[in-house]
Motif scaffolding. Structure first.
Motif, PDB file in Angstrom:
ATOM      1  N   GLY A  10       0.843  -1.184   0.000  1.00 22.86           N
ATOM      2  CA  GLY A  10       0.000   0.000   0.000  1.00 22.86           C
ATOM      3  C   GLY A  10       0.883   1.240   0.000  1.00 22.86           C
ATOM      4  O   GLY A  10       1.773   1.370   0.838  1.00 22.86           O
ATOM      5  N   LEU A  11       0.663   2.106  -0.958  1.00 19.30           N
ATOM      6  CA  LEU A  11       1.408   3.358  -1.042  1.00 19.30           C
ATOM      7  C   LEU A  11       0.474   4.522  -0.750  1.00 19.30           C
ATOM      8  O   LEU A  11      -0.666   4.530  -1.216  1.00 19.30           O
ATOM      9  CB  LEU A  11       2.002   3.542  -2.447  1.00 19.30           C
ATOM     10  CG  LEU A  11       2.999   2.501  -2.919  1.00 19.30           C
ATOM     11  CD1 LEU A  11       3.355   2.740  -4.375  1.00 19.30           C
ATOM     12  CD2 LEU A  11       4.235   2.530  -2.048  1.00 19.30           C
ATOM     13  N   ARG A  12       0.963   5.478   0.003  1.00 18.94           N
ATOM     14  CA  ARG A  12       0.196   6.684   0.302  1.00 18.94           C
ATOM     15  C   ARG A  12       0.870   7.865  -0.367  1.00 18.94           C
ATOM     16  O   ARG A  12       2.057   7.835  -0.674  1.00 18.94           O
ATOM     17  CB  ARG A  12       0.159   6.921   1.819  1.00 18.94           C
ATOM     18  CG  ARG A  12      -0.583   5.875   2.586  1.00 18.94           C
ATOM     19  CD  ARG A  12      -2.080   6.087   2.601  1.00 18.94           C
ATOM     20  NE  ARG A  12      -2.396   7.335   3.268  1.00 18.94           N
ATOM     21  CZ  ARG A  12      -3.259   8.238   2.810  1.00 18.94           C
ATOM     22  NH1 ARG A  12      -3.885   8.059   1.680  1.00 18.94           N
ATOM     23  NH2 ARG A  12      -3.490   9.341   3.468  1.00 18.94           N
ATOM     24  N   GLY A  13       0.102   8.907  -0.556  1.00 19.00           N
ATOM     25  CA  GLY A  13       0.647  10.130  -1.106  1.00 19.00           C
ATOM     26  C   GLY A  13      -0.390  11.231  -1.023  1.00 19.00           C
ATOM     27  O   GLY A  13      -1.569  10.970  -0.783  1.00 19.00           O
ATOM     28  N   ALA A  14       0.055  12.454  -1.215  1.00 21.23           N
ATOM     29  CA  ALA A  14      -0.871  13.585  -1.173  1.00 21.23           C
ATOM     30  C   ALA A  14      -0.226  14.792  -1.840  1.00 21.23           C
ATOM     31  O   ALA A  14       0.991  14.885  -1.965  1.00 21.23           O
ATOM     32  CB  ALA A  14      -1.244  13.919   0.270  1.00 21.23           C
ATOM     33  N   ASP A  34       2.273  10.997 -11.350  1.00 23.28           N
ATOM     34  CA  ASP A  34       3.616  10.911 -11.948  1.00 23.28           C
ATOM     35  C   ASP A  34       4.668  10.630 -10.885  1.00 23.28           C
ATOM     36  O   ASP A  34       5.554   9.791 -11.085  1.00 23.28           O
ATOM     37  CB  ASP A  34       3.970  12.207 -12.684  1.00 23.28           C
ATOM     38  CG  ASP A  34       3.206  12.390 -13.985  1.00 23.28           C
ATOM     39  OD1 ASP A  34       2.609  11.415 -14.484  1.00 23.28           O
ATOM     40  OD2 ASP A  34       3.207  13.532 -14.495  1.00 23.28           O
ATOM     41  N   ALA A  35       4.586  11.317  -9.753  1.00 22.24           N
ATOM     42  CA  ALA A  35       5.559  11.105  -8.670  1.00 22.24           C
ATOM     43  C   ALA A  35       5.453   9.682  -8.119  1.00 22.24           C
ATOM     44  O   ALA A  35       6.468   9.024  -7.877  1.00 22.24           O
ATOM     45  CB  ALA A  35       5.353  12.130  -7.562  1.00 22.24           C
ATOM     46  N   LEU A  36       4.235   9.190  -7.938  1.00 25.78           N
ATOM     47  CA  LEU A  36       4.020   7.827  -7.439  1.00 25.78           C
ATOM     48  C   LEU A  36       4.651   6.812  -8.386  1.00 25.78           C
ATOM     49  O   LEU A  36       5.389   5.925  -7.963  1.00 25.78           O
ATOM     50  CB  LEU A  36       2.520   7.559  -7.293  1.00 25.78           C
ATOM     51  CG  LEU A  36       2.144   6.168  -6.797  1.00 25.78           C
ATOM     52  CD1 LEU A  36       2.281   6.111  -5.285  1.00 25.78           C
ATOM     53  CD2 LEU A  36       0.742   5.809  -7.231  1.00 25.78           C
TER      54      LEU A  36
END
Length: 127
Positions: A10-14, A34-36
């Motif tokens: 599981g990857l998180r981002g914001a 794009d960053a993910l």
């Protein structure tokens, strides 16, 4: 994916968005995706699902619609929802939770962009 050298992660981002316009939300969402993808060296077939949540002050378009237009993403399960409203929350914020297959030896990278980088001060040196 039944590769013993891969694990489901599981990857998180914001990120934050400058305005509540379709263009601003599309730009911010694309930068976050794009960053993910870049930071985790992801191919579309490694991405199982992405759930986007947005603060109530962003309602001009759906972030999942931005992701849906990406080449090779026809099998990625996408969902939008509204972030729980908490007093003092970061305004105009787009968050994501992605389920992806990563090689066992690759550490996951969670992108926090723009003002959202302050949501995770423990990761400031990594973004």
């Amino acid at each position: 994916m039944n590769d013993p050298d891969q694990r489901l992660v599981g990857l998180r981002g914001a990120t934050t968005c400058h305005d509540n316009t379709a263009q601003a939300i599309e730009t911010a969402t694309a930068a976050l995706i794009d960053a993910l993808v870049e930071r985790n060296s992801l191919l579309p077939e490694q991405i199982v699902s992405l759930t986007f949540s947005v603060t109530a002050d962003l309602n001009a378009c759906f972030p999942a619609a931005v992701a849906r237009r990406r080449e090779g993403w026809h099998s990625v399960a996408l969902l939008d929802c509204q972030q729980m409203a908490v007093v003092g929350d970061l305004p105009r914020c787009i968050r994501l939770l992605a389920h992806v297959w990563l090689p066992m030896d690759r550490a996951p990278t969670h992108p926090y962009l723009e003002e959202a980088r302050f949501l995770r001060p423990d990761r400031l040196s990594h973004n």
